[in-house]
Design a protein around this motif. Structure first.
Motif, PDB file in Angstrom:
ATOM      1  N   GLY A 124      -2.240  49.721  69.792  1.00 19.32           N
ATOM      2  CA  GLY A 124      -1.660  50.145  71.045  1.00 19.32           C
ATOM      3  C   GLY A 124      -2.336  51.419  71.533  1.00 19.32           C
ATOM      4  N   THR A 125      -2.054  51.798  72.773  1.00 19.70           N
ATOM      5  CA  THR A 125      -2.737  52.944  73.377  1.00 19.70           C
ATOM      6  C   THR A 125      -2.513  54.230  72.592  1.00 19.70           C
ATOM      7  OG1 THR A 125      -2.545  51.936  75.567  1.00 19.70           O
ATOM      8  CG2 THR A 125      -3.020  54.292  75.486  1.00 19.70           C
ATOM      9  N   LEU A 126      -1.250  54.525  72.242  1.00 20.91           N
ATOM     10  CA  LEU A 126      -0.957  55.772  71.532  1.00 20.91           C
ATOM     11  C   LEU A 126      -1.618  55.801  70.164  1.00 20.91           C
ATOM     12  CD1 LEU A 126       0.478  58.482  71.411  1.00 20.91           C
ATOM     13  CD2 LEU A 126       2.527  57.293  70.577  1.00 20.91           C
ATOM     14  N   THR A 127      -1.506  54.692  69.427  1.00 23.24           N
ATOM     15  CA  THR A 127      -2.138  54.621  68.108  1.00 23.24           C
ATOM     16  C   THR A 127      -3.654  54.787  68.222  1.00 23.24           C
ATOM     17  OG1 THR A 127      -0.396  53.133  67.328  1.00 23.24           O
ATOM     18  CG2 THR A 127      -2.423  53.202  66.041  1.00 23.24           C
ATOM     19  N   ALA A 128      -4.241  54.138  69.228  1.00 24.35           N
ATOM     20  CA  ALA A 128      -5.687  54.235  69.428  1.00 24.35           C
ATOM     21  C   ALA A 128      -6.111  55.668  69.743  1.00 24.35           C
ATOM     22  CB  ALA A 128      -6.134  53.296  70.548  1.00 24.35           C
ATOM     23  N   LEU A 129      -5.304  56.371  70.533  1.00 20.85           N
ATOM     24  CA  LEU A 129      -5.621  57.763  70.858  1.00 20.85           C
ATOM     25  C   LEU A 129      -5.593  58.644  69.617  1.00 20.85           C
ATOM     26  CD1 LEU A 129      -3.649  58.158  74.206  1.00 20.85           C
ATOM     27  CD2 LEU A 129      -6.136  58.392  73.923  1.00 20.85           C
ATOM     28  N   VAL A 130      -4.611  58.400  68.723  1.00 23.86           N
ATOM     29  CA  VAL A 130      -4.536  59.169  67.476  1.00 23.86           C
ATOM     30  C   VAL A 130      -5.761  58.891  66.604  1.00 23.86           C
ATOM     31  CG1 VAL A 130      -3.254  59.461  65.318  1.00 23.86           C
ATOM     32  CG2 VAL A 130      -2.030  59.316  67.497  1.00 23.86           C
ATOM     33  N   ILE A 131      -6.123  57.619  66.463  1.00 23.26           N
ATOM     34  CA  ILE A 131      -7.291  57.246  65.650  1.00 23.26           C
ATOM     35  C   ILE A 131      -8.558  57.857  66.234  1.00 23.26           C
ATOM     36  CG2 ILE A 131      -8.743  55.296  64.941  1.00 23.26           C
ATOM     37  CD1 ILE A 131      -6.138  53.631  64.789  1.00 23.26           C
ATOM     38  N   PHE A 132      -8.689  57.820  67.554  1.00 28.60           N
ATOM     39  CA  PHE A 132      -9.866  58.397  68.201  1.00 28.60           C
ATOM     40  C   PHE A 132      -9.914  59.905  67.975  1.00 28.60           C
ATOM     41  CE2 PHE A 132     -12.365  60.044  71.751  1.00 28.60           C
ATOM     42  CZ  PHE A 132     -13.451  59.188  71.735  1.00 28.60           C
ATOM     43  N   ALA A 133      -8.761  60.567  68.046  1.00 26.82           N
ATOM     44  CA  ALA A 133      -8.714  62.022  67.809  1.00 26.82           C
ATOM     45  C   ALA A 133      -9.151  62.358  66.389  1.00 26.82           C
ATOM     46  CB  ALA A 133      -7.305  62.543  68.072  1.00 26.82           C
ATOM     47  N   LEU A 134      -8.761  61.530  65.428  1.00 29.58           N
ATOM     48  CA  LEU A 134      -9.174  61.767  64.040  1.00 29.58           C
ATOM     49  C   LEU A 134     -10.683  61.572  63.882  1.00 29.58           C
ATOM     50  CD1 LEU A 134      -6.211  60.028  62.189  1.00 29.58           C
ATOM     51  CD2 LEU A 134      -6.677  62.478  62.329  1.00 29.58           C
ATOM     52  N   SER A 135     -11.247  60.639  64.637  1.00 30.26           N
ATOM     53  CA  SER A 135     -12.706  60.475  64.611  1.00 30.26           C
ATOM     54  C   SER A 135     -13.398  61.705  65.184  1.00 30.26           C
ATOM     55  CB  SER A 135     -13.119  59.222  65.395  1.00 30.26           C
ATOM     56  OG  SER A 135     -12.811  58.046  64.684  1.00 30.26           O
ATOM     57  N   MET A 136     -12.782  62.340  66.181  1.00 32.84           N
ATOM     58  CA  MET A 136     -13.345  63.569  66.732  1.00 32.84           C
ATOM     59  C   MET A 136     -13.331  64.679  65.679  1.00 32.84           C
ATOM     60  SD  MET A 136     -14.394  62.771  69.669  1.00 32.84           S
ATOM     61  CE  MET A 136     -14.726  61.221  68.803  1.00 32.84           C
ATOM     62  N   ARG A 137     -12.316  64.678  64.819  1.00 35.27           N
ATOM     63  CA  ARG A 137     -12.280  65.649  63.722  1.00 35.27           C
ATOM     64  C   ARG A 137     -13.492  65.464  62.808  1.00 35.27           C
ATOM     65  NH1 ARG A 137      -7.957  66.031  58.780  1.00 35.27           N
ATOM     66  NH2 ARG A 137      -8.094  68.261  58.420  1.00 35.27           N
ATOM     67  N   ARG A 138     -13.801  64.196  62.518  1.00 38.73           N
ATOM     68  CA  ARG A 138     -14.981  63.924  61.697  1.00 38.73           C
ATOM     69  C   ARG A 138     -16.260  64.338  62.424  1.00 38.73           C
ATOM     70  NH1 ARG A 138     -14.778  58.446  59.070  1.00 38.73           N
ATOM     71  NH2 ARG A 138     -14.386  59.594  57.146  1.00 38.73           N
ATOM     72  N   LEU A 139     -16.313  64.091  63.734  1.00 38.88           N
ATOM     73  CA  LEU A 139     -17.492  64.476  64.509  1.00 38.88           C
ATOM     74  C   LEU A 139     -17.710  65.980  64.447  1.00 38.88           C
ATOM     75  CD1 LEU A 139     -19.788  63.898  66.526  1.00 38.88           C
ATOM     76  CD2 LEU A 139     -18.071  64.051  68.360  1.00 38.88           C
ATOM     77  N   PHE A 140     -16.656  66.782  64.574  1.00 38.68           N
ATOM     78  CA  PHE A 140     -16.800  68.234  64.511  1.00 38.68           C
ATOM     79  C   PHE A 140     -17.329  68.668  63.144  1.00 38.68           C
ATOM     80  CE2 PHE A 140     -13.127  68.405  67.753  1.00 38.68           C
ATOM     81  CZ  PHE A 140     -14.033  68.260  68.799  1.00 38.68           C
ATOM     82  N   ARG A 141     -16.861  68.027  62.087  1.00 38.69           N
ATOM     83  CA  ARG A 141     -17.363  68.353  60.749  1.00 38.69           C
ATOM     84  C   ARG A 141     -18.841  67.964  60.620  1.00 38.69           C
ATOM     85  NH1 ARG A 141     -12.624  66.787  56.409  1.00 38.69           N
ATOM     86  NH2 ARG A 141     -11.127  68.373  57.099  1.00 38.69           N
ATOM     87  N   PHE A 142     -19.184  66.842  61.223  1.00 40.64           N
ATOM     88  CA  PHE A 142     -20.574  66.391  61.175  1.00 40.64           C
ATOM     89  C   PHE A 142     -21.480  67.369  61.922  1.00 40.64           C
ATOM     90  CE2 PHE A 142     -24.168  63.866  62.719  1.00 40.64           C
ATOM     91  CZ  PHE A 142     -24.571  63.232  61.563  1.00 40.64           C
TER      92      PHE A 142
END
Length: 254
Positions: free
Chosen positions: A101-119
């Motif tokens: 769903g939209t909300l779940t997808a937004l949370v998952i995408f935000a967590l990927s951004m966390r990984r991107l910042f670490r990268f």
């Protein structure tokens, strides 16, 4: 026995270890990957202590570190298990054809951004001249919990989710294009992993264990390590390959 399945660049005919430095780099990037229960943290800490004693090295964690959140939630008295089961149920929706769903997808995408910042931080340290050892490494070939895109449904119906899925995939493809000099892959069976991590969800851990051998890293040579072997045996093989990589950059280790 420990296995070393390597690309041709990583071995000379006489079986001495050999690596070719990546053009444009001053220092190498060593990736350590494996599921929970493979001994990744123990092996990583030991390798980092050994490497940093000989040259400037940074140990970069490139995961999202969300598993510890779930285990902490599950331990909350009275309501923890119920909330954790709801989170697991929501997460399972991301594996269906229609996607999250939209909300779940937004949370998952935000967590990927966390990984991107670490990268991005890892790449900055590498540009500054540090040798890099990573705990985990992003890959785009196998969506899911083993360092791949979190929005795993490839054809979601929701247009917002579809856009987030496309964007996340492109981000992972960009991160995965930065090839490690070598990948040290810790392989473990599910029984050993569960014995070492009894607080983990069995199904989630089983998926990670089965995904690890399928991961690819943009053509980087992969050293297959049997994580059920004694620690010193695993470390001896890992150090031999790290030493060969270091030597290719004119930075031999003793």
């Amino acid at each position: 026995m420990l296995e070393s399945k390597l690309s041709p660049l990583a071995q000379k005919p006489e079986n001495t270890l050999y690596y070719k430095p990546i053009s444009g780099r001053r220092t190498p990037v060593i990736a350590l990957v494996g599921s929970d229960g493979s001994g990744k943290t123990t092996v990583g800490n030991a390798l980092f202590a050994w490497m940093s004693a000989q040259q400037p090295t940074r140990f970069c964690h490139l995961g999202k570190q969300t598993g510890s959140w779930g285990r902490a939630i599950a331990r909350i008295p009275f309501v923890g298990r119920k909330v954790d089961k709801r989170i697991v149920h929501k997460a399972s929706h991301t594996r269906r054809e229609k996607g999250a769903g939209t909300l779940t997808a937004l949370v998952i995408f935000a967590l990927s951004m966390r990984r991107l910042f670490r990268f991005l931080r890892m790449k900055r340290l590498h540009r500054e001249g540090y040798t890099i050892l990573t705990d985990r490494f992003p890959q785009a070939s196998v969506p899911g919990p083993m360092d791949g895109p979190g929005l795993v449904a490839r054809s979601p119906k929701n247009s917002v989710v579809k856009g987030l899925t496309y964007g996340e995939q492109k981000i992972y493809e960009w991160m995965a294009s930065f090839r490690p000099d070598v990948v040290l892959r810790l392989n473990v069976d599910i029984e050993t992993a569960l014995a070492r991590k009894p607080d983990h969800r069995p199904e989630a851990l089983r998926q990670k264990v089965s995904d690890v051998p399928r991961l690819t890293f943009n053509g980087a040579p992969v050293v297959e390590l049997d994580a059920t072997q004694p620690l010193e045996t695993v470390l001896a093989t890992a150090r031999a390959h790290v030493s060969a990589v270091m030597a290719s950059y004119g930075r031999p280790c003793s």
